[in-house]
Design a protein around this motif. Structure first.
Motif, PDB file in Angstrom:
ATOM      1  N   TRP A 135       0.830  -1.198   0.000  1.00  0.00           N
ATOM      2  CA  TRP A 135       0.000   0.000   0.000  1.00  0.00           C
ATOM      3  C   TRP A 135       0.870   1.256   0.000  1.00  0.00           C
ATOM      4  O   TRP A 135       0.596   2.215  -0.717  1.00  0.00           O
ATOM      5  CB  TRP A 135      -0.930  -0.025   1.192  1.00  0.00           C
ATOM      6  CG  TRP A 135      -1.948   1.080   1.292  1.00  0.00           C
ATOM      7  CD1 TRP A 135      -2.396   1.666   2.442  1.00  0.00           C
ATOM      8  CD2 TRP A 135      -2.706   1.708   0.243  1.00  0.00           C
ATOM      9  NE1 TRP A 135      -3.347   2.617   2.179  1.00  0.00           N
ATOM     10  CE2 TRP A 135      -3.560   2.668   0.834  1.00  0.00           C
ATOM     11  CE3 TRP A 135      -2.731   1.565  -1.148  1.00  0.00           C
ATOM     12  CZ2 TRP A 135      -4.427   3.480   0.094  1.00  0.00           C
ATOM     13  CZ3 TRP A 135      -3.602   2.374  -1.898  1.00  0.00           C
ATOM     14  CH2 TRP A 135      -4.425   3.306  -1.279  1.00  0.00           C
TER      15      TRP A 135
ATOM     16  N   LEU B 229       0.894   4.236  -2.729  1.00  0.00           N
ATOM     17  CA  LEU B 229       0.639   5.610  -2.315  1.00  0.00           C
ATOM     18  C   LEU B 229       1.746   6.548  -2.783  1.00  0.00           C
ATOM     19  O   LEU B 229       1.481   7.676  -3.203  1.00  0.00           O
ATOM     20  CB  LEU B 229       0.518   5.681  -0.785  1.00  0.00           C
ATOM     21  CG  LEU B 229      -0.763   5.105  -0.178  1.00  0.00           C
ATOM     22  CD1 LEU B 229      -0.590   4.927   1.320  1.00  0.00           C
ATOM     23  CD2 LEU B 229      -1.952   5.998  -0.489  1.00  0.00           C
TER      24      LEU B 229
ATOM     25  N   LEU C 122      -1.135   9.421   2.431  1.00  0.00           N
ATOM     26  CA  LEU C 122      -2.167   8.634   3.109  1.00  0.00           C
ATOM     27  C   LEU C 122      -2.972   9.509   4.052  1.00  0.00           C
ATOM     28  O   LEU C 122      -4.202   9.426   4.103  1.00  0.00           O
ATOM     29  CB  LEU C 122      -1.518   7.480   3.873  1.00  0.00           C
ATOM     30  CG  LEU C 122      -2.457   6.533   4.645  1.00  0.00           C
ATOM     31  CD1 LEU C 122      -3.515   5.939   3.731  1.00  0.00           C
ATOM     32  CD2 LEU C 122      -1.631   5.426   5.304  1.00  0.00           C
ATOM     33  N   ARG C 123      -2.281  10.361   4.802  1.00  0.00           N
ATOM     34  CA  ARG C 123      -3.002  11.241   5.717  1.00  0.00           C
ATOM     35  C   ARG C 123      -3.820  12.280   4.955  1.00  0.00           C
ATOM     36  O   ARG C 123      -5.008  12.462   5.203  1.00  0.00           O
ATOM     37  CB  ARG C 123      -2.032  11.953   6.658  1.00  0.00           C
ATOM     38  CG  ARG C 123      -2.790  12.961   7.530  1.00  0.00           C
ATOM     39  CD  ARG C 123      -1.899  13.847   8.356  1.00  0.00           C
ATOM     40  NE  ARG C 123      -2.674  14.986   8.832  1.00  0.00           N
ATOM     41  CZ  ARG C 123      -2.219  15.880   9.674  1.00  0.00           C
ATOM     42  NH1 ARG C 123      -1.002  15.778  10.137  1.00  0.00           N
ATOM     43  NH2 ARG C 123      -2.978  16.891  10.054  1.00  0.00           N
TER      44      ARG C 123
ATOM     45  N   TYR D 171      -6.483  10.423   2.234  1.00  0.00           N
ATOM     46  CA  TYR D 171      -7.366   9.348   2.701  1.00  0.00           C
ATOM     47  C   TYR D 171      -7.870   9.600   4.122  1.00  0.00           C
ATOM     48  O   TYR D 171      -9.078   9.740   4.321  1.00  0.00           O
ATOM     49  CB  TYR D 171      -6.644   7.995   2.613  1.00  0.00           C
ATOM     50  CG  TYR D 171      -6.412   7.560   1.186  1.00  0.00           C
ATOM     51  CD1 TYR D 171      -7.326   6.732   0.529  1.00  0.00           C
ATOM     52  CD2 TYR D 171      -5.298   7.994   0.471  1.00  0.00           C
ATOM     53  CE1 TYR D 171      -7.134   6.356  -0.791  1.00  0.00           C
ATOM     54  CE2 TYR D 171      -5.099   7.628  -0.850  1.00  0.00           C
ATOM     55  CZ  TYR D 171      -6.026   6.810  -1.478  1.00  0.00           C
ATOM     56  OH  TYR D 171      -5.844   6.445  -2.787  1.00  0.00           O
ATOM     57  N   CYS D 172      -6.958   9.699   5.102  1.00  0.00           N
ATOM     58  CA  CYS D 172      -7.395   9.877   6.498  1.00  0.00           C
ATOM     59  C   CYS D 172      -8.188  11.167   6.680  1.00  0.00           C
ATOM     60  O   CYS D 172      -9.298  11.150   7.214  1.00  0.00           O
ATOM     61  CB  CYS D 172      -6.195   9.867   7.435  1.00  0.00           C
ATOM     62  SG  CYS D 172      -5.262   8.322   7.438  1.00  0.00           S
TER      63      CYS D 172
ATOM     64  N   ARG E  62     -11.669   8.759   3.625  1.00  0.00           N
ATOM     65  CA  ARG E  62     -11.793   7.828   2.500  1.00  0.00           C
ATOM     66  C   ARG E  62     -11.358   6.422   2.919  1.00  0.00           C
ATOM     67  O   ARG E  62     -10.608   5.749   2.228  1.00  0.00           O
ATOM     68  CB  ARG E  62     -10.949   8.320   1.324  1.00  0.00           C
ATOM     69  CG  ARG E  62     -11.449   9.595   0.667  1.00  0.00           C
ATOM     70  CD  ARG E  62     -10.521  10.031  -0.453  1.00  0.00           C
ATOM     71  NE  ARG E  62     -10.383   8.990  -1.462  1.00  0.00           N
ATOM     72  CZ  ARG E  62      -9.404   8.972  -2.371  1.00  0.00           C
ATOM     73  NH1 ARG E  62      -8.471   9.916  -2.366  1.00  0.00           N
ATOM     74  NH2 ARG E  62      -9.340   8.005  -3.261  1.00  0.00           N
ATOM     75  N   CYS E  63     -11.854   5.982   4.054  1.00  0.00           N
ATOM     76  CA  CYS E  63     -11.471   4.661   4.563  1.00  0.00           C
ATOM     77  C   CYS E  63     -11.892   3.543   3.608  1.00  0.00           C
ATOM     78  O   CYS E  63     -11.217   2.516   3.513  1.00  0.00           O
ATOM     79  CB  CYS E  63     -12.101   4.429   5.937  1.00  0.00           C
ATOM     80  SG  CYS E  63     -11.529   5.616   7.182  1.00  0.00           S
TER      81      CYS E  63
ATOM     82  N   ASP F 203     -11.803   3.647   0.459  1.00  0.00           N
ATOM     83  CA  ASP F 203     -10.893   3.621  -0.689  1.00  0.00           C
ATOM     84  C   ASP F 203      -9.482   3.213  -0.294  1.00  0.00           C
ATOM     85  O   ASP F 203      -8.610   3.072  -1.151  1.00  0.00           O
ATOM     86  CB  ASP F 203     -10.830   5.007  -1.351  1.00  0.00           C
ATOM     87  CG  ASP F 203     -12.172   5.442  -1.903  1.00  0.00           C
ATOM     88  OD1 ASP F 203     -12.882   4.571  -2.439  1.00  0.00           O
ATOM     89  OD2 ASP F 203     -12.508   6.634  -1.801  1.00  0.00           O
ATOM     90  N   CYS F 204      -9.247   3.066   1.011  1.00  0.00           N
ATOM     91  CA  CYS F 204      -7.915   2.777   1.536  1.00  0.00           C
ATOM     92  C   CYS F 204      -7.728   1.270   1.706  1.00  0.00           C
ATOM     93  O   CYS F 204      -8.624   0.581   2.187  1.00  0.00           O
ATOM     94  CB  CYS F 204      -7.737   3.486   2.878  1.00  0.00           C
ATOM     95  SG  CYS F 204      -6.222   3.060   3.755  1.00  0.00           S
ATOM     96  N   ARG F 205      -6.567   0.775   1.356  1.00  0.00           N
ATOM     97  CA  ARG F 205      -6.331  -0.668   1.478  1.00  0.00           C
ATOM     98  C   ARG F 205      -6.310  -1.121   2.935  1.00  0.00           C
ATOM     99  O   ARG F 205      -6.673  -2.256   3.232  1.00  0.00           O
ATOM    100  CB  ARG F 205      -5.012  -1.046   0.799  1.00  0.00           C
ATOM    101  CG  ARG F 205      -5.073  -0.961  -0.710  1.00  0.00           C
ATOM    102  CD  ARG F 205      -3.847  -1.608  -1.329  1.00  0.00           C
ATOM    103  NE  ARG F 205      -3.655  -1.150  -2.688  1.00  0.00           N
ATOM    104  CZ  ARG F 205      -2.597  -1.467  -3.434  1.00  0.00           C
ATOM    105  NH1 ARG F 205      -1.656  -2.238  -2.924  1.00  0.00           N
ATOM    106  NH2 ARG F 205      -2.476  -1.000  -4.660  1.00  0.00           N
TER     107      ARG F 205
END
Length: 446
Positions: free
Chosen positions: A143, A147, A402-403, A406-407, A411-412, A414-416
């Motif tokens: 991941w 990213l 990632l932060r 996604y965070c 977007r949990c 869409d997050c692996r």
């Protein structure tokens, strides 16, 4: 809530074999393409019902009766639906010809909903922080690699957008990227606006005169106002130069209140960063050609970004109340130069590879990041408590992305990491909930 079931269908995350509501075996060969526009939720799905293959659209609702609530019974676009996926079976759906649309009920164990609630809680933090140490190393490594590439692509695409807006002018595009890079996050946008407000050809016309280049840039930044009572000979000289040059080229300055000073040390104030940009442009330095010449060599790039402030800016960090003389660094720190390599040089090589089709140049961009030190800031330090301590700039860029993407955007789904967690709970593979409940969140510092 319906979004959860879209996610489950898209990723085929089911904890048990599916059947239709009348007991026929249901196999999902392909969930189809997720549709964000009007019409059924998924198109081109392939399913088997009692061994017979069906290809078509799939519609998803929390309650089956939502079909009527949403007016699908009056919309002929839904006549082609081959399967209705619901959480609550409270209605049967028929087409205009009287045939019943096959329907399946998707239910999930309570643990799944608990996990989802934790992931989507409206808090500023890493929602899955307590779970990450339990994830397999391969899940984390793969991941982070994805990213890092995603972030590099995003920055390269921004550079290519500059270039498209400038009719293919690489120099002006890279100048904009360098200016944004000198903003170092806090003033990235004002620096970008500054670079876009003045054509490079005007600056190059005066490149042999450092004071005139400073006047053009500081004036366009809105930091030169002759009506202010600042008794500083250098300031007044720059104001006079800017007034002349602004009239000559028809320039209009930015608003001075766009610049931010909080959480910034004096040596990083906009005045000094703009003076640094002027120093870089002095004598007609060309950024795109300079990066091409460096060819991705880290030492050559560090030398390329090694600009020195002398004279007035070697002793000041601003005008007026900020104009007191003091001893301060005259060059960018190694960490700052590495940030310019991360935010300007690497995206440039990646973008250039996209345009030229030279794959090797694109690979060089990511390889460069592996040779640079990991960034140490609030966005990377928050991950150490989760066991994710970046070893190089490629990994630190991944964690920042990632932060940010996604965070902070919740977007949990869409997050692996979120996907791995939800998939496990959907299949009844539970984590240590006592531990999770005791330490659910790790707050991210400002």
């Amino acid at each position: 809530m319906e979004l959860i079931y879209h996610y489950l269908w898209k990723h085929r995350v089911f904890g048990y074999p599916l059947t239709t509501v009348d007991g026929q075996a249901l196999v999902v060969r392909s969930p189809g393409r997720h549709n964000d526009d009007a019409g059924p939720d998924f198109s081109g799905a392939t399913i088997l019902i009692a061994g017979q293959e069906w290809v078509g659209n799939v519609e998803i609702h929390v309650k089956a009766s939502d079909w009527f609530l949403h007016g699908h019974d009056r919309d002929r676009a839904y006549d082609s639906v081959i399967l209705h996926v619901v959480a609550v079976d409270d209605a049967r759906i028929r087409r205009p010809d009287g045939s019943e649309i096959p329907q399946t009920v998707v239910t999930l164990p309570p643990e799944f909903h608990i996990a989802y609630r934790h992931l989507t809680a409206d808090l500023r933090g890493i929602r899955c922080a307590s779970f990450i140490p339990m994830f397999p190393p391969m899940v984390k490594t793969d991941w982070l690699e994805s990213l890092a590439v995603e972030r590099l692509q995003m920055k390269a695409e921004r550079l290519l957008d500059y270039r498209r807006q400038l009719d293919g002018d690489w120099e002006q595009a890279v100048f904009t990227a360098v200016a944004r890079g000198l903003g170092f996050g806090l003033n990235a946008l004002p620096f970008e606006m500054l670079a876009k407000s003045i054509p490079l050809k005007y600056i190059y016309h005066h490149a042999d005169n450092l004071e005139q280049v400073e006047a053009l840039l500081l004036g366009q930044a809105g930091l030169l106002d002759s009506s202010r009572h600042i008794f500083d000979d250098y300031y007044q000289m720059l104001c006079r130069e800017y007034i002349f040059l602004a009239r000559k080229y028809g320039l209009r300055p930015m608003r001075a209140d766009l610049w931010k000073y909080s959480r910034s040390r004096p040596q990083n104030f906009p005045h000094r960063r703009i003076a640094m940009l002027a120093t870089a442009l002095h004598e007609g330095v060309q950024f795109a050609k300079g990066l091409e010449k460096a060819a991705g060599d880290i030492d050559a790039l560090l030398e390329f970004f090694d600009w020195r402030l002398d004279g007035y800016w070697g002793r000041h960090y601003g005008f007026g109340d900020m104009g007191e003389e003091r001893v301060m660094p005259r060059t960018l720190s190694v960490a700052s130069k590495e940030l310019l390599i991360i935010n300007v040089a690497a995206p440039f090589y990646y973008a250039h590879a996209r345009v030229s089709g030279n794959i090797e140049v694109g690979e060089k961009a990511s390889n460069m990041l592996m040779l640079l030190n990991a960034e140490r800031n609030s966005k990377t330090s928050c991950w150490r408590g989760c066991g994710l301590d970046p070893e190089d700039a490629l990994q630190s860029q991944a964690l920042i992305h990632l932060r940010d993407e996604y965070c902070d955007r919740n977007r949990c789904l869409d997050c692996r990491f979120g996907h791995y967690l939800l998939r496990h709970h959907a299949r009844g593979r539970l984590f240590d909930w006592k531990r999770v409940e005791e330490n659910t969140f790790i707050e991210i510092p400002d």
